[in-house]
Write an enzyme that holds these catalytic residues in place. Sequence first.
Site, PDB file in Angstrom:
ATOM      1  N   CYS A 156      32.372  50.100  38.806  1.00  0.00           N
ATOM      2  CA  CYS A 156      31.240  49.585  38.129  1.00  0.00           C
ATOM      3  C   CYS A 156      29.846  50.079  38.573  1.00  0.00           C
ATOM      4  O   CYS A 156      29.804  49.997  39.963  1.00  0.00           O
ATOM      5  CB  CYS A 156      31.299  47.854  37.810  1.00  0.00           C
ATOM      6  SG  CYS A 156      32.581  47.467  37.003  1.00  0.00           S
ATOM      7  N   VAL A 200      22.579  40.320  45.867  1.00  0.00           N
ATOM      8  CA  VAL A 200      24.046  40.911  46.433  1.00  0.00           C
ATOM      9  C   VAL A 200      23.890  42.362  46.126  1.00  0.00           C
ATOM     10  O   VAL A 200      24.094  43.205  46.699  1.00  0.00           O
ATOM     11  CB  VAL A 200      25.217  40.414  45.988  1.00  0.00           C
ATOM     12  CG1 VAL A 200      26.561  41.152  46.711  1.00  0.00           C
ATOM     13  CG2 VAL A 200      25.361  38.989  46.710  1.00  0.00           C
ATOM     14  N   LYS A 215      41.958  39.421  40.365  1.00  0.00           N
ATOM     15  CA  LYS A 215      41.747  40.778  40.461  1.00  0.00           C
ATOM     16  C   LYS A 215      41.569  41.277  41.873  1.00  0.00           C
ATOM     17  O   LYS A 215      42.066  42.111  42.510  1.00  0.00           O
ATOM     18  CB  LYS A 215      40.553  41.394  39.405  1.00  0.00           C
ATOM     19  CG  LYS A 215      40.214  42.652  39.733  1.00  0.00           C
ATOM     20  CD  LYS A 215      39.110  42.821  38.855  1.00  0.00           C
ATOM     21  CE  LYS A 215      38.370  44.244  39.003  1.00  0.00           C
ATOM     22  NZ  LYS A 215      37.669  44.311  40.315  1.00  0.00           N
ATOM     23  N   ASN A 216      40.645  40.517  42.558  1.00  0.00           N
ATOM     24  CA  ASN A 216      39.916  40.920  44.074  1.00  0.00           C
ATOM     25  C   ASN A 216      40.922  40.551  45.103  1.00  0.00           C
ATOM     26  O   ASN A 216      40.681  40.723  46.334  1.00  0.00           O
ATOM     27  CB  ASN A 216      38.657  40.223  44.109  1.00  0.00           C
ATOM     28  CG  ASN A 216      37.610  40.833  43.023  1.00  0.00           C
ATOM     29  OD1 ASN A 216      37.653  41.904  42.607  1.00  0.00           O
ATOM     30  ND2 ASN A 216      36.683  40.035  43.195  1.00  0.00           N
TER      31      ASN A 216
END
Length: 458
Positions: A137, A349, A40-41
Amino acid sequence: MNSLTKDSLKSAARVGLAGDTLRIHGGKPLTGRIEVRGAKNLVTKAMVAALLGDTPSTLKGVPEISDVHVVKGLLEAHGVRVDASEPGVLVLDPTNVVSAHFAEINAHAGSSRIPILLCGPLLHQLGEAFIPDLGGCKIGDRPIDFHLDALRALGAVVKKLPHGIHLTAPKGLTGAHIELPFPSVGATEQVLLSAVRARGTTELKNAAIEPEIMDLIAILQKMGAIISVEPNRVIVIEGVEKLRGYLHTAIFDRNEAASWAAAALATRGDITVGGAEQQELMTFLNVYRKVGGEFDVLEDGIRFWHPGCPLTPVQIETDVHPGFMTDWQQPMVVALTQADGVSVVHETVYENRFGFTDALNEMGADIVVHKDGIASITRRVPRRKLEQAAVVTGPTPLHGADVRVPDLRGGFSHLIAALAADGTSTISNVGIIARGYELFLDKLQQLGAEFEVVAAGA
């Protein structure tokens, strides 16, 4: 209806889900084989990169996920022809790129953070770009300042409007020296996509070097770009006047592979993930082995299984690549609820990525979140101001509950917990999971999971 539920319903509809709620009957090991396709990334960024070429591009290994449909819609709104006639293959023709109407762009607002990456390619093609309010998200403060500062350094003029951001480049984009305050994946992608056709040379310091970034660089090089990856997170881009289309097979989705591996551990199962490769998962595999999970690297995938003996508690510190990915910690936390002792997960992160643990505690887990993190002399990753920590004490039996999915990775973690739990769970907002997990209901069936889709309105 809140915005998250609206996004979930949209995501579910894009991939043909009959409903947005699952009723899961847990307590059964997941066993069998599933396949993962392109990441997906990477895939969504590769689709954007096609905007830079003057001939069509062909991308293979494309997963059937909601985010691909979002980017497809954005590209089509700008005049790109997207042919998806063959499963897993997209042909993207940018030869008739046009400015899109606000209404067309805004239709995708709130569904993805990809629109910000269209800025550089659209500035090259049209001289302007409009980006609506960004979605994605809700896992922390994901500011776009890194992106906008980089674009300004390259010569873009940024005007913030109530409903989005308008960018122009009156003199075109030119090379610049840019240093990121944090090796942000998104900001690194922004510089790559913007600098490849800028006049002159761009030096990017403190860049992200994730495998998906390297795959994007490979795509851009195929298109005619000149990009050097140098030591110490430095990337040098020598701008070129024009680029052509590419033919590329996307790197596999290591986040999906790690999620299914965690599911095997949490459910005491045995799952072979076809298409997974060892090199991009080495950090994850080390932690998986420390926890007590077993794996076998095959020619065409990786087999993951629970060995039958008690799992071992561990300390995990998320970090940028080559560290332990933040996207891996959420599914792994579910497995750690079954480890014999106390595990500590330091999230460095994102500052709000432990919200999913509330539902796990309702299901019987013992997880305490420390909102200011925990100091430790054994730490290897430098502490960050925004970090948090989760202390997971196990083993604790999990039981069914009613759960609402909060975000992509947290949602899949809830799915894993429901599959591992005794009794029945009802998981709503599962359309969010479809943003990044291809055909996950089909894969659950292949692995022997027991569930029903609750029809919309039922």
